[in-house]
Design a protein around this motif. Structure first.
Motif, PDB file in Angstrom:
ATOM      1  N   GLU A  61       0.831  -1.202   0.000  1.00 29.90           N
ATOM      2  CA  GLU A  61       0.000   0.000   0.000  1.00 29.90           C
ATOM      3  C   GLU A  61       0.872   1.261   0.000  1.00 29.90           C
ATOM      4  O   GLU A  61       0.635   2.194  -0.776  1.00 29.90           O
ATOM      5  CB  GLU A  61      -0.878  -0.031   1.252  1.00 29.90           C
ATOM      6  CG  GLU A  61      -2.189   0.684   1.108  1.00 29.90           C
ATOM      7  CD  GLU A  61      -3.050   0.503   2.351  1.00 29.90           C
ATOM      8  OE1 GLU A  61      -4.135  -0.064   2.224  1.00 29.90           O
ATOM      9  OE2 GLU A  61      -2.633   0.923   3.447  1.00 29.90           O
ATOM     10  N   HIS A  76      -0.202   8.178   7.238  1.00 26.02           N
ATOM     11  CA  HIS A  76      -0.755   6.852   7.027  1.00 26.02           C
ATOM     12  C   HIS A  76       0.232   5.766   7.468  1.00 26.02           C
ATOM     13  O   HIS A  76      -0.161   4.763   8.066  1.00 26.02           O
ATOM     14  CB  HIS A  76      -1.132   6.670   5.547  1.00 26.02           C
ATOM     15  CG  HIS A  76      -2.149   5.589   5.343  1.00 26.02           C
ATOM     16  ND1 HIS A  76      -3.487   5.836   5.178  1.00 26.02           N
ATOM     17  CD2 HIS A  76      -2.018   4.244   5.339  1.00 26.02           C
ATOM     18  CE1 HIS A  76      -4.127   4.688   5.063  1.00 26.02           C
ATOM     19  NE2 HIS A  76      -3.258   3.705   5.138  1.00 26.02           N
ATOM     20  N   HIS A  80      -0.127   2.583  10.228  1.00 26.13           N
ATOM     21  CA  HIS A  80       0.318   1.198  10.038  1.00 26.13           C
ATOM     22  C   HIS A  80       1.282   0.780  11.148  1.00 26.13           C
ATOM     23  O   HIS A  80       1.212  -0.335  11.657  1.00 26.13           O
ATOM     24  CB  HIS A  80       1.007   1.044   8.676  1.00 26.13           C
ATOM     25  CG  HIS A  80       0.071   1.126   7.510  1.00 26.13           C
ATOM     26  ND1 HIS A  80       0.496   1.318   6.217  1.00 26.13           N
ATOM     27  CD2 HIS A  80      -1.284   1.023   7.442  1.00 26.13           C
ATOM     28  CE1 HIS A  80      -0.556   1.329   5.411  1.00 26.13           C
ATOM     29  NE2 HIS A  80      -1.641   1.171   6.126  1.00 26.13           N
ATOM     30  N   HIS A 114     -10.020   1.026   9.375  1.00 26.90           N
ATOM     31  CA  HIS A 114      -8.884   1.504   8.592  1.00 26.90           C
ATOM     32  C   HIS A 114      -9.192   1.418   7.093  1.00 26.90           C
ATOM     33  O   HIS A 114      -8.968   2.373   6.348  1.00 26.90           O
ATOM     34  CB  HIS A 114      -7.635   0.689   8.929  1.00 26.90           C
ATOM     35  CG  HIS A 114      -6.396   1.186   8.252  1.00 26.90           C
ATOM     36  ND1 HIS A 114      -5.709   2.296   8.697  1.00 26.90           N
ATOM     37  CD2 HIS A 114      -5.739   0.757   7.153  1.00 26.90           C
ATOM     38  CE1 HIS A 114      -4.685   2.509   7.890  1.00 26.90           C
ATOM     39  NE2 HIS A 114      -4.689   1.590   6.945  1.00 26.90           N
ATOM     40  N   ASP A 119      -7.993   4.327   4.510  1.00 29.95           N
ATOM     41  CA  ASP A 119      -7.538   3.947   3.174  1.00 29.95           C
ATOM     42  C   ASP A 119      -8.277   4.711   2.074  1.00 29.95           C
ATOM     43  O   ASP A 119      -7.743   4.926   0.996  1.00 29.95           O
ATOM     44  CB  ASP A 119      -7.687   2.433   2.956  1.00 29.95           C
ATOM     45  CG  ASP A 119      -6.635   1.638   3.720  1.00 29.95           C
ATOM     46  OD1 ASP A 119      -5.701   2.261   4.262  1.00 29.95           O
ATOM     47  OD2 ASP A 119      -6.745   0.408   3.771  1.00 29.95           O
TER      48      ASP A 119
HETATM   49 FE   LIG Z   1      -3.672   1.519   5.119  1.00 29.95          FE
END
Ligand SMILES: [Fe+2]
Length: 133
Positions: A61, A76, A80, A114, A119
């Motif tokens: 990602e 982001h 994670h 998430h 996302d």
């Molecule tokens: Fe993500």
């Protein structure tokens, strides 16, 4: 019955990432089943699998985000990292008798929100259907 079912509303417009999200949802559903049947051994196994798979997924990602210049990349990445840290902590504590249903609720909630919220922020930046070079 599965706890979470994949829906088009969860799509981020990139097939590879959608596939990985589907795989994570499968793991949540498997863990839900293990929890319901009080299969502690399987639960532990699934938490480990989820941790490994989430790592791979986050990397993929982030590669897309980097390629497409997503401005929220570092924030982001932080999300994670928080996930990775929490799971690592659960795994460490679990051997001291940590409540598995608590771990499960955290993981399933985190992943579902998430995918559905955080996302979604990168969707406008990612060119659909292209793999990072
Ligand atoms: Fe993500």
């Amino acid at each position: 019955m599965p706890l979470i079912t994949w829906d088009e509303i969860m799509s981020v417009g990139v097939e590879e990432l959608d596939d990985q999200h589907r795989r994570l949802i499968d793991l949540i559903n498997d863990a839900y089943e293990a929890l319901q049947s009080h299969d502690e051994h399987r639960m532990v196994e699934l938490v480990e699998k989820m941790q490994q798979y989430a790592r791979t997924h986050f990397e993929t990602e982030e590669n897309y985000m980097r390629r497409d210049g997503f401005p929220g990349l570092s924030r982001h990445k932080g999300l994670h990292e928080t996930f990775n840290r929490s799971v690592a902590q659960f795994r460490a504590e679990q051997y001291g008798g940590m409540n598995l249903s608590k771990i499960f609720v955290f993981l399933s909630r985190w992943l579902a929100t998430h995918i559905l919220e955080a996302d979604k922020e990168y969707v406008p930046y990612l060119a659909a259907g292209k793999k990072p070079a």
